[in-house]
Design a protein around this motif. Structure first.
Motif, PDB file in Angstrom:
ATOM      1  N   GLU A  25       0.834  -1.194   0.000  1.00  0.00           N
ATOM      2  CA  GLU A  25       0.000   0.000   0.000  1.00  0.00           C
ATOM      3  C   GLU A  25       0.869   1.244   0.000  1.00  0.00           C
ATOM      4  N   LYS A  26       0.448   2.265  -0.686  1.00  0.00           N
ATOM      5  CA  LYS A  26       1.290   3.448  -0.755  1.00  0.00           C
ATOM      6  C   LYS A  26       0.921   4.495   0.278  1.00  0.00           C
ATOM      7  N   GLU A  27      -0.233   4.317   0.937  1.00  0.00           N
ATOM      8  CA  GLU A  27      -0.636   5.362   1.875  1.00  0.00           C
ATOM      9  C   GLU A  27       0.012   5.150   3.221  1.00  0.00           C
ATOM     10  N   SER A  28       1.338   5.226   3.293  1.00  0.00           N
ATOM     11  CA  SER A  28       1.970   4.907   4.570  1.00  0.00           C
ATOM     12  C   SER A  28       2.799   6.054   5.106  1.00  0.00           C
ATOM     13  N   GLU A  29       2.648   6.267   6.415  1.00  0.00           N
ATOM     14  CA  GLU A  29       3.549   7.198   7.080  1.00  0.00           C
ATOM     15  C   GLU A  29       4.642   6.363   7.671  1.00  0.00           C
ATOM     16  N   THR A  30       5.793   6.393   7.087  1.00  0.00           N
ATOM     17  CA  THR A  30       6.765   5.402   7.496  1.00  0.00           C
ATOM     18  C   THR A  30       7.636   5.862   8.648  1.00  0.00           C
ATOM     19  N   ASP A  31       7.378   7.032   9.188  1.00  0.00           N
ATOM     20  CA  ASP A  31       8.333   7.472  10.187  1.00  0.00           C
ATOM     21  C   ASP A  31       8.039   6.994  11.601  1.00  0.00           C
ATOM     22  N   LEU A  32       6.835   6.490  11.883  1.00  0.00           N
ATOM     23  CA  LEU A  32       6.540   6.058  13.247  1.00  0.00           C
ATOM     24  C   LEU A  32       7.156   4.687  13.504  1.00  0.00           C
ATOM     25  N   LEU A  33       7.992   4.626  14.543  1.00  0.00           N
ATOM     26  CA  LEU A  33       8.658   3.370  14.877  1.00  0.00           C
ATOM     27  C   LEU A  33       8.194   2.882  16.238  1.00  0.00           C
ATOM     28  N   GLY A  34       8.652   1.726  16.614  1.00  0.00           N
ATOM     29  CA  GLY A  34       8.384   1.257  17.966  1.00  0.00           C
ATOM     30  C   GLY A  34       7.711  -0.094  17.955  1.00  0.00           C
ATOM     31  N   SER A  35       7.357  -0.568  19.138  1.00  0.00           N
ATOM     32  CA  SER A  35       6.685  -1.851  19.213  1.00  0.00           C
ATOM     33  C   SER A  35       5.617  -1.836  20.270  1.00  0.00           C
ATOM     34  N   ILE A  36       4.549  -2.565  19.998  1.00  0.00           N
ATOM     35  CA  ILE A  36       3.420  -2.666  20.919  1.00  0.00           C
ATOM     36  C   ILE A  36       3.154  -4.140  21.125  1.00  0.00           C
ATOM     37  N   LYS A  37       3.386  -4.638  22.348  1.00  0.00           N
ATOM     38  CA  LYS A  37       3.206  -6.065  22.573  1.00  0.00           C
ATOM     39  C   LYS A  37       1.813  -6.318  23.158  1.00  0.00           C
ATOM     40  N   ILE A  38       1.123  -7.278  22.536  1.00  0.00           N
ATOM     41  CA  ILE A  38      -0.251  -7.572  22.953  1.00  0.00           C
ATOM     42  C   ILE A  38      -0.400  -9.070  23.200  1.00  0.00           C
ATOM     43  N   ALA A  39      -1.137  -9.405  24.249  1.00  0.00           N
ATOM     44  CA  ALA A  39      -1.435 -10.817  24.491  1.00  0.00           C
ATOM     45  C   ALA A  39      -2.816 -10.891  25.116  1.00  0.00           C
ATOM     46  N   GLY A  40      -3.285 -12.103  25.414  1.00  0.00           N
ATOM     47  CA  GLY A  40      -4.529 -12.227  26.164  1.00  0.00           C
ATOM     48  C   GLY A  40      -5.604 -13.006  25.447  1.00  0.00           C
ATOM     49  N   SER A  41      -6.820 -12.563  25.655  1.00  0.00           N
ATOM     50  CA  SER A  41      -8.018 -13.322  25.296  1.00  0.00           C
ATOM     51  C   SER A  41      -8.056 -13.762  23.835  1.00  0.00           C
ATOM     52  N   SER A  42      -8.465 -15.025  23.638  1.00  0.00           N
ATOM     53  CA  SER A  42      -8.602 -15.512  22.269  1.00  0.00           C
ATOM     54  C   SER A  42      -9.891 -14.984  21.653  1.00  0.00           C
ATOM     55  N   THR A  43     -10.844 -14.551  22.512  1.00  0.00           N
ATOM     56  CA  THR A  43     -12.082 -13.984  21.989  1.00  0.00           C
ATOM     57  C   THR A  43     -11.821 -12.607  21.404  1.00  0.00           C
ATOM     58  N   VAL A  44     -11.034 -11.804  22.101  1.00  0.00           N
ATOM     59  CA  VAL A  44     -10.764 -10.442  21.644  1.00  0.00           C
ATOM     60  C   VAL A  44      -9.672 -10.448  20.577  1.00  0.00           C
ATOM     61  N   TYR A  45      -8.932 -11.554  20.515  1.00  0.00           N
ATOM     62  CA  TYR A  45      -7.810 -11.679  19.569  1.00  0.00           C
ATOM     63  C   TYR A  45      -8.167 -11.264  18.135  1.00  0.00           C
ATOM     64  N   PRO A  46      -9.302 -11.722  17.576  1.00  0.00           N
ATOM     65  CA  PRO A  46      -9.603 -11.301  16.199  1.00  0.00           C
ATOM     66  C   PRO A  46      -9.783  -9.791  16.085  1.00  0.00           C
ATOM     67  N   VAL A  47     -10.314  -9.164  17.130  1.00  0.00           N
ATOM     68  CA  VAL A  47     -10.513  -7.716  17.079  1.00  0.00           C
ATOM     69  C   VAL A  47      -9.169  -7.004  17.079  1.00  0.00           C
ATOM     70  N   SER A  48      -8.346  -7.326  18.083  1.00  0.00           N
ATOM     71  CA  SER A  48      -7.041  -6.663  18.171  1.00  0.00           C
ATOM     72  C   SER A  48      -6.209  -6.932  16.938  1.00  0.00           C
ATOM     73  N   THR A  49      -6.302  -8.151  16.425  1.00  0.00           N
ATOM     74  CA  THR A  49      -5.512  -8.491  15.243  1.00  0.00           C
ATOM     75  C   THR A  49      -5.973  -7.679  14.042  1.00  0.00           C
ATOM     76  N   ALA A  50      -7.298  -7.573  13.857  1.00  0.00           N
ATOM     77  CA  ALA A  50      -7.801  -6.808  12.718  1.00  0.00           C
ATOM     78  C   ALA A  50      -7.388  -5.356  12.827  1.00  0.00           C
TER      79      ALA A  50
END
Lengths: 313, 305, 318
Positions: A25-50
């Motif tokens: 995709e070309k609509e990207s702001e490529t300057d934001l870096l970093g990491s966000i670690k997520i874990a937990g519920s398998s029910t909410v997993y599809p939401v967070s993943t999407a």
């Protein structure tokens, strides 16, 4: 010498592949870096993943690893010790988990993100059953003297062993289900196939005529052609019935808990804002959960802005 | 009349007939046996070919450049394997870096320096047994040592590659040993006769001759590392990630992990589309590595005599 | 002394110094390599120590008797119970099914390769078998779940989505090369003269194979069997994907239940805990190591036995 050459070639190749590829995709702001670690519920997993997937299309450089560990597993092993920034949760945080987090200097911030209706499913060929009462469900899932065969629940039903599938007790779905059905959290028989991966339950129930399982509404909506949902006390599970509260007692709120300190990082801030904006959108509906009502979403935003102000911007 | 009576002839005929029919039965049994052996041999091969045909057939529609460069997605049409591809490929030089020096060093010691003593026997038995330890136990080792004891962050490239390096180390040692041992002893003696020191001899005579064998063994070891899943699960590699790893401290995922995750998705497009495509990519990479190893072995063995 | 001598003595002294430095370098490099080899031994110790540490912690909270005698494995669901027998039962039945397929087929394959195949066939089949062994186990697990189980369902409709038979079939395919290759080596090591002696006595070819070659190579063959079994016990991904997560004691005499329904092996249980309860200090986390330790002991012992049999009982030919 040849070994060094080989290693060098491999590294160059690897570097080339890394730099050449990326999001198309070309609509990207490529300057934001970093990491966000997520874990937990398998029910909410599809939401967070999407949402992470959509977020990465805008900010492709932010690393967002997500693990599906179950609500309790996520709290205990990752969130309260600061190893993750966000914990997906299909039930509210327990007092003990709250204290464990605070003991480590972590302050969890709760945001409701959707509404779910836990769905009980059977094989499409299970033509003898369409509806279960809460009492019958309790009879099947209680720890002492539970029903072994379908005929134990209703003598007109087949005299076949009920093959049970469900989440393990690391799961918030498990906690919520047991509390709603058996009256006490954690009170369940244990001789069933437990798994963190709800898709496994779908596969298993779809493949065995006498199987029964339960999981979040989204997994049913995604797989309506493979499994049959049972009415509970006469109410069919759906986004509408979960939203209106008619589908009870199995409709419930879904949450994310964010580490307050993580919000100091720009990538986490933007991600949470993005997430909260999406909670009223069709994205949630697409996945199979109930989007939040506007007032709730506004409350979330106010809470977030308040915290951001306090964090000293 | 003297001599042979009708009864005798009958008896003889019966004996001959029995013996011939015994032979015939033996021959038939022999043929059945060979038949069973052939069936057995082909059983595995044909089953695998059948499964591979199914996989490739399902995968063809889904393999395109986008698949290789897109991140995974909940939409099968958009789903790709880019982060896992990079993760897997990044593992190769890192696992090589951690396992080759140690492995070849150990092999040199065992073949060139160690005398045939009890210690040598124990070390060799030990290495053979380490190769037989289930890979999930190596995952536990990685978890308990690198993550818990050393405090490294779970699910990062460095922890993953260290753990996998431990897993393949025995293979590297054994194949390097074989390569070094196959250098004719006369070459070593020739070197000594010229007054060369031991390490110099190893460096200039043994190693160059052994390098093709070492490379072959190492490439095969790395190929087996690429197929490993259980150790990576244990050290906390991500179930889902949309970005490729940027450095050794990045969280990562790898192709086998994605196959594991996607084999669970009950949707037809995933189970019979995206997952087989991922498998095909992994198998092609492994094929390339194995092919390279075979090529090296052939090329350099022809050079010899 | 004339100039030549002094020059020669100076050269000798330099030579000696260089010589000593070289010896030092030589020995120290040898030392580096020794360290490398030692590392491999250290790894074994490392595995044992890491496993023991948390296993000991586990047994502080759960009695050894409960672990080894209780028949319920429920690490997280109340009432929490840590009986490892269901897991061992699952591993046992899976190993049995896989071995029942792989051992005979592997042996017959080895017989074919060593006794009947000609050079060309051999050079084609051997690499083909190597390919079988090179395919990652996660791919085999996928095969079992997505292709083999639906296929079996056409023959046996009551087969469960997760079952022992599918996983057993694919893992058998996977280890046939191991068994075949070691057994073949053992059979090739039997000198031709023994076979010829048998043939000279009028024994038919296949009977020679059965009564002369196989018994002569028996130590290698048995060793390959044990090695194969050890690998199956340690097999993780194929069973996790295809054989299920239902920990129960399997009745081996109820064939349909044993083959067609899900089980949970020790390795699958470890993956289940590993996917959720990683790096905690809970009993469940420690149970991971307790099961891992049991697994390690089982496979390590089998490997040692396999090597022992191979070397102790091998026929030495003059």
């Amino acid at each position: 010498m040849k070994r060094k050459l080989l290693a060098f070639i491999l590294m160059v190749t690897a570097t080339l592949i890394v730099s050449a590829g990326g999001n198309s995709e070309k609509e990207s702001e490529t300057d934001l870096l970093g990491s966000i670690k997520i874990a937990g519920s398998s029910t909410v997993y599809p939401v967070s993943t999407a949402i992470a997937e959509e977020f990465n299309r805008i900010y492709p450089q932010v690393e967002i690893p997500i693990q599906s560990t179950g609500t309790g597993g996520g709290f205990k092993n990752f969130f309260t010790s600061g190893k993750t920034d966000i914990n997906n949760a299909s039930r509210p945080i327990k007092q003990s988990e709250l204290e464990a987090a605070r003991a480590n200097g972590i302050e969890p911030v709760e945001f409701q993100v959707a509404i779910d209706g836990i769905t009980v499913v059977v094989n499409p060929d299970a033509d003898w059953v369409d509806n279960l009462t809460v009492e019958q469900l309790a009879h099947i899932w209680r720890p002492i003297n539970p029903a072994i065969k379908w005929s134990d629940v209703n003598s007109k039903w087949p005299s076949e062993k009920i093959q049970l599938y469900g989440p393990t007790s690391a799961s918030g779905t498990f906690d919520y289900f047991t509390e709603a059905i058996a009256g006490e959290e954690g009170s369940s028989r244990s001789d069933y196939q437990g798994t963190e991966q709800d898709n496994t339950i779908v596969q298993a129930v779809a493949g065995s005529r006498y199987a029964l399982g339960y999981f979040g509404l989204a997994y049913y909506i995604e797989n309506q052609d493979k499994v049959k949902a049972l009415k509970i006390n006469g109410v069919k599970p759906s986004i509408e019935s979960a939203k209106s509260g008619e589908y009870s007692p199995l409709s419930r709120p879904l949450f994310i808990y964010v580490n307050r300190d993580s919000l100091k990082r720009e990538e986490v801030r933007r991600f949470v804002q993005f997430y909260l904006e999406k909670t009223t959108s069709d994205l949630i509906r697409q996945i199979g959960y109930v989007p939040l009502p506007e007032e709730k979403a506004d409350q979330n935003m106010e809470k977030l802005n308040q915290i951001l102000k306090e964090l000293g911007e | 009349m003297n001599g042979i009576s009708r009864g005798d002839i009958n008896c003889i005929q019966k004996n001959i007939y029995n013996r011939y029919s015994n032979i015939r039965i033996e021959k038939i049994k022999g043929k059945i046996f060979i038949f069973l052996c052939i069936v057995a041999t082909l059983l595995g091969v044909i089953s695998l070919v059948t499964l591979l045909v199914y996989v490739f057939w399902d995968a063809t529609a889904w393999l395109n450049l986008e698949f290789l460069t897109n991140p995974p997605s909940r939409f099968p049409e958009r789903a790709g394997i880019y982060p896992m591809l990079v993760g897997s490929i990044f593992l190769i030089p890192m696992v090589a870096l951690y396992s080759i020096p140690l492995g070849v060093g150990a092999a040199i010691y065992l073949e060139e320096y160690a005398r045939d003593s009890l210690i040598k026997r124990i070390i060799e038995i030990n290495i053979a047994n380490l190769a037989g330890v289930p890979s999930i136990v190596y995952g536990l080792l990685g978890l308990g040592f690198f993550v818990a004891a050393l405090g490294m962050i779970h699910g990062t490239l460095i922890v993953g590659s260290l753990t996998l390096a431990l897993r393949v180390l025995p293979i590297v040692i054994v194949s390097s040993q074989e390569a070094i041992a196959s250098v004719p002893i006369s070459h070593r003696f020739a070197s000594f006769a010229l007054g060369v020191r031991k390490w110099h001899m190893i460096r200039t005579v043994v190693l160059p001759e052994a390098i093709p064998g070492i490379m072959t063994g190492t490439i095969l070891a790395l190929a087996s590392a690429m197929g490993e899943t259980a150790p990576l699960i244990m050290i906390g590699a991500a179930t889902t990630i949309f970005t490729a790893p940027r450095g050794i401290l990045s969280s990562f995922s790898a192709l086998p992990l994605q196959i594991f995750a996607w084999s669970d998705f009950p949707h037809r497009e995933f189970q019979h589309g995206v997952a087989p495509a991922t498998i095909v990519v992994l198998l092609l990479i492994l094929l390339a590595m194995n092919g390279l190893a075979i090529f090296i072995r052939l090329k350099f063995s022809r050079k010899e005599h | 002394m004339n100039n030549d001598n002094i020059g020669a003595m100076r050269r000798d002294r330099i030579d000696i110094t260089v010589h000593r430095a070289e010896i030092l370098k030589d020995t120290s490099i040898g030392g580096i390599f020794f360290f490398c080899a030692l590392l491999s031994v250290l790894i074994t110790f490392g595995i044992v120590i890491i496993l023991l540490k948390d296993t000991a912690g586990f047994f502080k909270e759960v009695s050894i008797i409960e672990f080894f005698t209780h028949t319920r494995w429920s690490p997280t669901i109340k009432p929490v119970e840590f009986g490892v027998l269901p897991l061992i039962s699952g591993t046992f039945i899976f190993t049995f099914v896989t071995s029942a397929i792989a051992l005979p087929v592997g042996l017959l394959t080895a017989v074919f390769l060593s006794e009947y195949a000609n050079e060309r066939t051999h050079s084609v089949l051997k690499p083909a078998l190597e390919i079988l062994a090179g395919i990652p186990t996660v791919v085999y697990g996928y095969f079992a779940l997505v292709y083999v189980t639906p296929f079996l369902r056409r023959i046996v409709p009551q087969i469960s989505t997760f079952n022992v038979l599918s996983a057993g079939i694919v893992v058998a395919i996977m280890i046939i090369p191991t068994i075949a290759s070691i057994s073949e080596d053992a059979m090739r090591a039997v000198p031709k003269s023994l076979r010829e002696a048998g043939l000279a006595l009028g024994v038919s070819e296949f009977r020679v194979t059965i009564t002369v070659v196989i018994p002569a190579a028996l130590s290698g063959i048995v060793s390959s069997f044990i090695l194969g079994i050890s690998r199956v016990i340690g097999e993780t991904m194929a069973v996790t994907i295809a054989a299920g997560n239902l920990s129960r004691i399997v009745n081996p005499f109820n064939i349909s239940d044993a083959l067609l329904n899900p089980i949970q092996t020790m390795t699958a249980a470890m993956v289940e805990i590993g996917l959720s309860d990683v790096s905690g200090h809970s009993v469940a986390y420690k149970s991971l190591f307790a099961v891992g330790f049991t697994l390690f002991i089982m496979t390590f012992s089998l490997n040692l036995i396999s090597q022992y049999i191979k070397y102790k009982f091998r026929e030495k030919y003059l």
